[in-house]
Every structure is written in structure tokens, then in C-alpha cells.
Write an enzyme that holds these catalytic residues in place. Sequence first.
Site, short mmCIF file in Angstrom:
data_model
loop_
_atom_site.label_atom_id
_atom_site.label_comp_id
_atom_site.label_asym_id
_atom_site.label_seq_id
_atom_site.Cartn_x
_atom_site.Cartn_y
_atom_site.Cartn_z
CG HIS A 1 2.67 -5.77 2.37
ND1 HIS A 1 1.76 -6.42 1.59
CD2 HIS A 1 3.20 -4.45 2.08
CE1 HIS A 1 1.57 -5.57 0.67
NE2 HIS A 1 2.37 -4.34 0.84
CD GLU A 2 5.24 -2.03 3.59
OE1 GLU A 2 6.09 -1.59 2.52
OE2 GLU A 2 4.10 -1.54 3.45
CG HIS B 1 6.48 -3.72 -1.20
ND1 HIS B 1 5.75 -4.02 -2.27
CD2 HIS B 1 5.30 -3.24 -0.65
CE1 HIS B 1 4.47 -3.80 -2.43
NE2 HIS B 1 4.29 -3.53 -1.16
CD GLU C 1 0.81 -2.38 -2.27
OE1 GLU C 1 0.46 -2.97 -1.24
OE2 GLU C 1 1.74 -1.74 -2.38
#
Length: 272
Positions: free
Chosen positions: A135-136, A139, A203
Site C-alpha cells: 500500500h505504501e 503511494h 487511500e
Amino acid sequence: MRNFGLKVRMAIVGSILFAFYTAGISFFYLVFGAPIPLLIGLSVVFVFAQYKISKWFTLRSLKGQELPEDQFRELHRFVEQTSRDMGIEKPDLYLVEMGVPNAFALGRRGNGTVAVSRELLGVLEQDEVEGVVAHELAHLQNRDSIIMQLGQGIASIIGFAAYFAVILSGDNELVDIFIGMIVSNIAQMLVMVFVFAVSRHREFVADRDAAEVLGRGDPLARALEKISSSASRAEPTPEAKEVNALCIFGGGSSLLSTHPSTEKRIERLRSY
């Protein structure tokens, strides 16, 4: 088309933020007569300085240390392989002290940092940690840190414009300064409502991208469940509260929330 509605909302919000930026630059041009190229240049320098300082300060305030590769060899290998798959350079990995399980990304795809809290590594299984880290990495791939910094910079520019508008139109210096500060904060918060909308959208996108990399959304869904459960029983450090907007878990579901509801995120992840 998948997530077409989210993309439309993102385009609308982005257009509104650009309109705010244009209004702020126009104000300083009309009032002070400064050349527009100079104003644009100063605003770019201002946002860049914010970006650099915030990255350094965040890691320092959370007692960040580089994640030892000899102790977390499997996680380093996962990040290296996943970064390659995403077409980004492997980011620096940091271990931080937050008091609760959480993680965040700083920087950009060519010079990024992913930080995980000591508490997160203590409560999650390996595949769940990989879901969080994926997930990071998403980003970083999507340049979300830069996008959010731009939004905050626009909010600051509008705040300055509102402050000077009050100061220049009043005739009582002390009262005008006080009123100017109030109006400035209100103006910034108005812009931040749209910045928070961008954050909530990003997100969802990072969740989806992580699920695609992993081939399933369940590991990240389980991680969010555990992080949410731990957050209800533990108290984050004061420093961790200051960087809540950066983290994978932020709680809340209002217009002033940086994250969508955890329940909605989990539901979507389990549908991938």
C-alpha cells in the site's frame, strides 16, 4: 470502466484546488503588482521547502532508524521485488516509534521512504506486513506525497491571501491582525476540505494497487482489521498524532477526515 466515479471526483476536486491556487496568485498580483512568473516561482519554492523539511522532521520526531536488512531480510527482498514490479526505485525502509501499529510513505518514486512502526511488526503476520508495505509503495508510485504537499501548499497560499486581504482593508491594526488570523485559518480549512477529499480517494487507489500487486486484497484487509483493533486499545505518541494524515490508518469518515472509513476499505479489499 473500473473506479470511473472516483476518477471523476478526483478531477473535479483537482480543478477546484487549481482554481483556489489561481485565485491566491491573482490576489497577490492585483494587490502587490508582483509579476506572475515570480509569484509562481515563489510558490514552487515554498512548497518544495515544506516537502523537504516535513520529510526530515517526521522521521526525526518519530525516532526513525533504518530497518536492519540482516534482521528483516524477507521484508527487504519483498520491497525490492515489488518496487521493481511497480517500476520505482527501492525506497529506504525505516523503523519508527508510534505507540500503535501504523506505517507511512514519504517522498517520491525515485527518492522515497517507507516507515513502519515497531508495534506494527509485532502484531501482523508476514503477508499482512507485505500488504501494508505494498500500500505504501503504491503511494510512492502514484506520487501521493507530492500531491498532498501541493494541496497543503495551496491551502497556505490561500491563508496568506485571506490574511493580507483583512489587514489591507482594515483600519485597526491590532484588531485586524486578530481577525486576519481567524479568517486565514477558516480559508485554509475550506481548502483543506478538498485536500482531504483527495486524500480519501488516494487511500482507496493505494488499497486497490496493493491488492493487484499481491494478487488478492485479503492480507491488507486483515492488516487493517488488526491495526484498527489495536488503535482502540492503545494510545499513539504525541508525535505520531501529528503525522496521522500520512499513515495507512487514520480513522474517521467525515469531511475533515484524511482517510475513508476502515469498514469500507476492508469491504472493497475483500471484493478484489
